[in-house]
Enzyme design. Sequence first.
Site, PDB file in Angstrom:
ATOM      1  N   HIS A   1      10.153   8.962  14.329  1.00  0.00           N
ATOM      2  CA  HIS A   1       9.057   8.022  14.031  1.00  0.00           C
ATOM      3  C   HIS A   1       7.703   8.745  13.950  1.00  0.00           C
ATOM      4  CE1 HIS A   1       7.949   3.481  14.361  1.00  0.00           C
ATOM      5  NE2 HIS A   1       7.126   4.120  13.549  1.00  0.00           N
TER       6      HIS A   1
ATOM      7  N   GLU B   1      14.532   3.024  19.683  1.00  0.00           N
ATOM      8  CA  GLU B   1      13.755   4.262  19.757  1.00  0.00           C
ATOM      9  C   GLU B   1      13.334   4.481  21.202  1.00  0.00           C
ATOM     10  OE1 GLU B   1      10.584   3.851  16.903  1.00  0.00           O
ATOM     11  OE2 GLU B   1      11.961   3.760  15.227  1.00  0.00           O
TER      12      GLU B   1
ATOM     13  N   THR C   1      11.217   4.731   6.243  1.00  0.00           N
ATOM     14  CA  THR C   1      10.041   5.054   7.064  1.00  0.00           C
ATOM     15  C   THR C   1       9.339   3.755   7.489  1.00  0.00           C
ATOM     16  OG1 THR C   1       8.683   5.280   5.084  1.00  0.00           O
ATOM     17  CG2 THR C   1       9.554   7.323   6.014  1.00  0.00           C
TER      18      THR C   1
ATOM     19  N   ARG D   1      10.757   0.192   9.397  1.00  0.00           N
ATOM     20  CA  ARG D   1      11.180  -0.134  10.751  1.00  0.00           C
ATOM     21  C   ARG D   1      12.698  -0.045  10.785  1.00  0.00           C
ATOM     22  NH1 ARG D   1       6.853   0.835  12.140  1.00  0.00           N
ATOM     23  NH2 ARG D   1       5.347  -0.417  13.287  1.00  0.00           N
TER      24      ARG D   1
ATOM     25  N   ARG E   1       0.822  -1.222   0.000  1.00  0.00           N
ATOM     26  CA  ARG E   1       0.000   0.000   0.000  1.00  0.00           C
ATOM     27  C   ARG E   1       0.852   1.266   0.000  1.00  0.00           C
ATOM     28  NH1 ARG E   1      -3.073  -3.296   3.675  1.00  0.00           N
ATOM     29  NH2 ARG E   1      -1.305  -2.861   5.025  1.00  0.00           N
ATOM     30  N   ILE E   2       1.817   1.334   0.926  1.00  0.00           N
ATOM     31  CA  ILE E   2       2.591   2.579   1.064  1.00  0.00           C
ATOM     32  C   ILE E   2       3.572   2.737  -0.099  1.00  0.00           C
ATOM     33  CG2 ILE E   2       4.205   3.847   2.538  1.00  0.00           C
ATOM     34  CD1 ILE E   2       2.795   2.496   4.978  1.00  0.00           C
TER      35      ILE E   2
ATOM     36  N   ALA F   1       6.126   9.461  10.706  1.00  0.00           N
ATOM     37  CA  ALA F   1       5.641   9.478   9.319  1.00  0.00           C
ATOM     38  C   ALA F   1       4.107   9.472   9.220  1.00  0.00           C
ATOM     39  CB  ALA F   1       6.225   8.313   8.532  1.00  0.00           C
TER      40      ALA F   1
HETATM   41  C1  GLV Z   1       3.883   3.093  12.512  1.00  0.00           C
HETATM   42  O1  GLV Z   1       5.067   2.887  12.444  1.00  0.00           O
HETATM   43  C2  GLV Z   1       2.891   2.099  12.287  1.00  0.00           C
HETATM   44  O2  GLV Z   1       3.238   0.913  12.146  1.00  0.00           O
HETATM   45  O3  GLV Z   1       1.705   2.457  12.250  1.00  0.00           O
END
Ligand code: GLV
Length: 318
Positions: A269, A250, A219, A221, A139-140, A271
């Site tokens: 973190h 993190e 963006t 992991r 998707r991303i 995004a």
């Molecule tokens: C953010 O990193 C998520 O997985 O929603």
Amino acid sequence: LREYCEVEVNPREEPPSKSELISRLKDKHALLCLLTDKIDAEVMDAAPDLRVISTYSVGYDHIDIEESTKRGIYVTNTPGVLTDAVADFTWALILTIARRIAEADGYVRGGRWKIAWSPTLFLGYSVYGRTLGIIGLGRIGIAVAERARGFNMRIIYYDVQRPPLDVERRLNAEYKPLEELLRESDFITLHVPLTRETYHLIGERELRLMKKTAFLINTSRGSVVDTRALAKALKDGWIAGAALDVFEREPIEEDNPLLKLPNVVLTPHIASATVEARSKMAEIAALNIISVLKGEKPQYLVNLNVLNVKPLEKVKMI
Ligand code: GLV
């Protein structure tokens, strides 16, 4: 959630400790957790009534899916509603690192801007017309590719799963084996989930295959990239730069070598951090819980197999 359940909320912004999580979960039917909560077998064993773990995130690498399925615990996430926010942010990082925006901002604020204009001040790299390598065309990754059209980029991608041909055609994206993608891309952006297979997917070997002028954007992991190898690559000039929103640890540790390097952009973190995305994620995380407790299939079920382990049934609600 309060319409349906008695709700106990962690009163602090920091994640609860493991022992706190364990003691609080003893008598709970549902858990709404964040990606900072590690939900493993030990936590699940302490929660015999737990029916559903709803994570307020799309990623679910912090939850032991196999163990939850074994125990008949439904695991849900919040995909889709953060796709555009993350894709926009990925593009913000691409432009920020290529055009040195963060560095230039520090220069102006730091009072170092003394000559009005100079032909070589903060020379960066062009984005327009270059080659974008997408690792993970889900998707991303697809949303990032869609945004590349305005930049007239050549798009290549690598994924273990090929999308249907019409997706490749629509995006004008060409499949490449990983090594070829690493060699040919000017910008490489990561959009894979963290799994055993993607842990340190980008390490020394991969970074050495990249162009000296290429940038790495992450963006997804932090652990998809070997931090130590990346710091070396950035320091010794194997690649031109990196823009990272996620880290192996993190918050980032104080002595992380990346903090000292000029050719890297670091964000905490964030995004998916738009009002719109985060509100929708919250709504979906709550609805996922309500569905399971009502005995209905939730919209975003991660471990579909659980349906065979423990069929849905209604839990008494208020
Ligand atoms: C953010 O990193 C998520 O997985 O929603």
